[in-house]
Scaffold this motif. Sequence first.
Motif, short mmCIF file in Angstrom:
data_model
loop_
_atom_site.label_atom_id
_atom_site.label_comp_id
_atom_site.label_asym_id
_atom_site.label_seq_id
_atom_site.Cartn_x
_atom_site.Cartn_y
_atom_site.Cartn_z
N ASP A 1 0.77 -1.26 0.00
CA ASP A 1 0.00 0.00 0.00
C ASP A 1 0.80 1.31 0.00
O ASP A 1 0.35 2.28 -0.61
CB ASP A 1 -1.10 -0.01 1.07
CG ASP A 1 -0.58 -0.26 2.47
OD1 ASP A 1 0.44 -0.96 2.61
OD2 ASP A 1 -1.19 0.24 3.42
N ASP B 1 -2.90 -3.20 -0.44
CA ASP B 1 -1.80 -4.00 0.08
C ASP B 1 -1.32 -5.06 -0.90
O ASP B 1 -0.30 -5.70 -0.69
CB ASP B 1 -2.20 -4.66 1.40
CG ASP B 1 -2.46 -3.62 2.48
OD1 ASP B 1 -2.97 -2.53 2.14
OD2 ASP B 1 -2.17 -3.87 3.66
N SER C 1 2.05 -6.93 6.82
CA SER C 1 0.78 -6.32 7.25
C SER C 1 -0.27 -6.41 6.15
O SER C 1 -1.30 -5.77 6.24
CB SER C 1 1.02 -4.86 7.63
OG SER C 1 1.31 -4.08 6.49
N LYS D 1 -5.67 -9.11 11.40
CA LYS D 1 -5.73 -7.68 11.09
C LYS D 1 -7.10 -7.39 10.50
O LYS D 1 -7.47 -7.95 9.47
CB LYS D 1 -4.63 -7.30 10.11
CG LYS D 1 -4.71 -5.83 9.70
CD LYS D 1 -3.52 -5.40 8.88
CE LYS D 1 -3.68 -3.96 8.46
NZ LYS D 1 -2.53 -3.48 7.70
N ARG E 1 -3.11 6.38 7.54
CA ARG E 1 -3.16 6.58 6.09
C ARG E 1 -2.95 8.06 5.75
O ARG E 1 -2.40 8.37 4.71
CB ARG E 1 -4.49 6.05 5.54
CG ARG E 1 -4.59 4.53 5.69
CD ARG E 1 -5.93 3.99 5.22
NE ARG E 1 -6.09 2.57 5.55
CZ ARG E 1 -7.24 1.90 5.42
NH1 ARG E 1 -8.31 2.52 4.97
NH2 ARG E 1 -7.31 0.62 5.74
N LYS F 1 -10.62 -2.41 1.94
CA LYS F 1 -9.69 -3.54 2.13
C LYS F 1 -10.40 -4.79 2.65
O LYS F 1 -9.76 -5.70 3.18
CB LYS F 1 -8.57 -3.09 3.08
CG LYS F 1 -7.74 -1.92 2.53
CD LYS F 1 -6.45 -1.71 3.32
CE LYS F 1 -5.57 -0.65 2.66
NZ LYS F 1 -4.25 -0.51 3.33
N GLN G 1 -8.49 -7.80 4.57
CA GLN G 1 -8.48 -7.63 6.03
C GLN G 1 -9.76 -8.27 6.60
O GLN G 1 -10.78 -8.37 5.92
CB GLN G 1 -8.39 -6.14 6.38
CG GLN G 1 -7.07 -5.55 5.89
CD GLN G 1 -6.91 -4.07 6.19
OE1 GLN G 1 -7.85 -3.41 6.61
NE2 GLN G 1 -5.71 -3.56 5.96
N LYS H 1 -4.65 -6.73 15.50
CA LYS H 1 -4.71 -5.29 15.17
C LYS H 1 -6.10 -4.93 14.68
O LYS H 1 -6.62 -5.64 13.82
CB LYS H 1 -3.69 -5.03 14.08
CG LYS H 1 -3.69 -3.63 13.53
CD LYS H 1 -2.70 -3.51 12.41
CE LYS H 1 -2.82 -2.13 11.82
NZ LYS H 1 -2.02 -1.95 10.66
N SER I 1 -3.32 3.90 15.03
CA SER I 1 -3.35 5.36 14.92
C SER I 1 -4.66 5.99 15.39
O SER I 1 -4.65 7.00 16.08
CB SER I 1 -3.06 5.77 13.48
OG SER I 1 -4.02 5.20 12.60
N TYR J 1 1.88 4.20 19.49
CA TYR J 1 2.41 5.56 19.29
C TYR J 1 2.63 6.25 20.63
O TYR J 1 3.20 7.33 20.69
CB TYR J 1 1.47 6.36 18.39
CG TYR J 1 1.27 5.68 17.05
CD1 TYR J 1 2.22 5.80 16.05
CD2 TYR J 1 0.16 4.85 16.81
CE1 TYR J 1 2.08 5.14 14.84
CE2 TYR J 1 0.01 4.19 15.61
CZ TYR J 1 0.97 4.34 14.64
OH TYR J 1 0.83 3.66 13.45
C1 PBG Z 1 -0.34 -1.05 5.86
C2 PBG Z 1 -0.56 -0.79 7.29
C3 PBG Z 1 -1.63 -0.09 7.87
C4 PBG Z 1 -1.32 0.03 9.22
C5 PBG Z 1 -0.10 -0.63 9.44
N1 PBG Z 1 0.35 -1.14 8.23
C6 PBG Z 1 -2.82 0.54 7.27
C7 PBG Z 1 -3.78 -0.25 6.52
O1 PBG Z 1 -3.76 -1.48 6.51
O2 PBG Z 1 -4.61 0.37 5.86
C8 PBG Z 1 -2.17 0.77 10.21
C9 PBG Z 1 -1.49 1.26 11.44
C10 PBG Z 1 -2.22 2.28 12.22
O3 PBG Z 1 -3.36 2.65 11.94
O4 PBG Z 1 -1.61 2.76 13.18
N2 PBG Z 1 -0.56 -2.30 5.37
#
Ligand code: PBG
Length: 324
Positions: free
Chosen positions: A121, A129, A165, A195, A205, A217, A221, A248, A274, A313
């Motif tokens: 991604d 991804d 990921s 995930k 993002r 996704k 996912q 996650k 995040s 974080y």
């Molecule tokens: C990318 C990835 C993502 C995150 C970690 N690796 C975003 C997604 O899958 O869209 C998210 C991490 C976060 O939100 O802190 N594959």
Amino acid sequence: MLQRPRRNRKSGAIREMVEETTLTTKDFIFPLFLLEGSNKSVPVESMPGINRLSLDNMLKEIETCLDLGVKVFDIFPVVDEKYKDKTGTASYDENFFYLKALTEIKKKFPEACIMTDVALDPYNVDGHDGIVDDNGVILNDETLDVLAQMAVAQAETGIDIIGPSDMMDGRVGEIREALDESGFTNTSIMSYTAKYASAFYGPFRDALDSAPKSGDKKTYQMNPANKREALIEAEQDELEGADMLMVKPAMTYLDVIHLIREKTELPVTAYNVSGEYAMIKAAAQKGWLDNDRVILETLLSIKRAGADAILTYFAKEAAQLLKK
Ligand code: PBG
């Protein structure tokens, strides 16, 4: 009353003595966003306190964190549009700034444990991804080859842990095989095992400018409604050679962390993502929540649910709080 549970809560000393879970700085993995160039520190608007850093500033940040006892870092690249194509070829170009920076970081801090992200991604024009065909379908098996190349290129920089990921089927096995064939038998894999297709990734993002250009996704996912399915993923990743299994997001998936913890002997990690960070920071900035207490309670809860380590974080801030 023969049982008076309050007796075990009557003083700080007793409470600490019977405490079941202990949060320590050793539990933390700190995600960092890498910018190309030098002398740059660009705030992520939706993540107060978090900046995208160029290598020079990132080295300073890592040094500060190491002094605080944070030793594990997960580094994500902010990739300019000019490097993006359909299949993410920049991700395994040895001259790419991310790979060069990883080499520098490991050279400067061999004692730090460095983790990298494997997924398409940030590198492909579609912001997905995996490789996207003309009909918008995410191609699983065609993507595996790129993921394996990306993982080997990252391992060549000397990093410690690969973090796939992407959620393509079979990627852990494909990556393990490619790493071993290239002689990287000692490079670990922390698989993003469960995930979920979560709304909590928005700020990440924003930080990487990696949102999908079209669609969502949900074909790769996991569905947030599913828990048993996480066990299928866990079993698969374990059989394919994962060293650690990740769940996650974390805060809204504590039950999944607990479930996987019960079913595997491997270390289980959780990604406090995040959006979870943004939510707490926004409420704290408004004065609606006590920043420090909420951070520590959140991380403690993730650990209590069964996580051996937490990608967060809050890592640096929590390390400072735990020092007090
Ligand atoms: C990318 C990835 C993502 C995150 C970690 N690796 C975003 C997604 O899958 O869209 C998210 C991490 C976060 O939100 O802190 N594959």
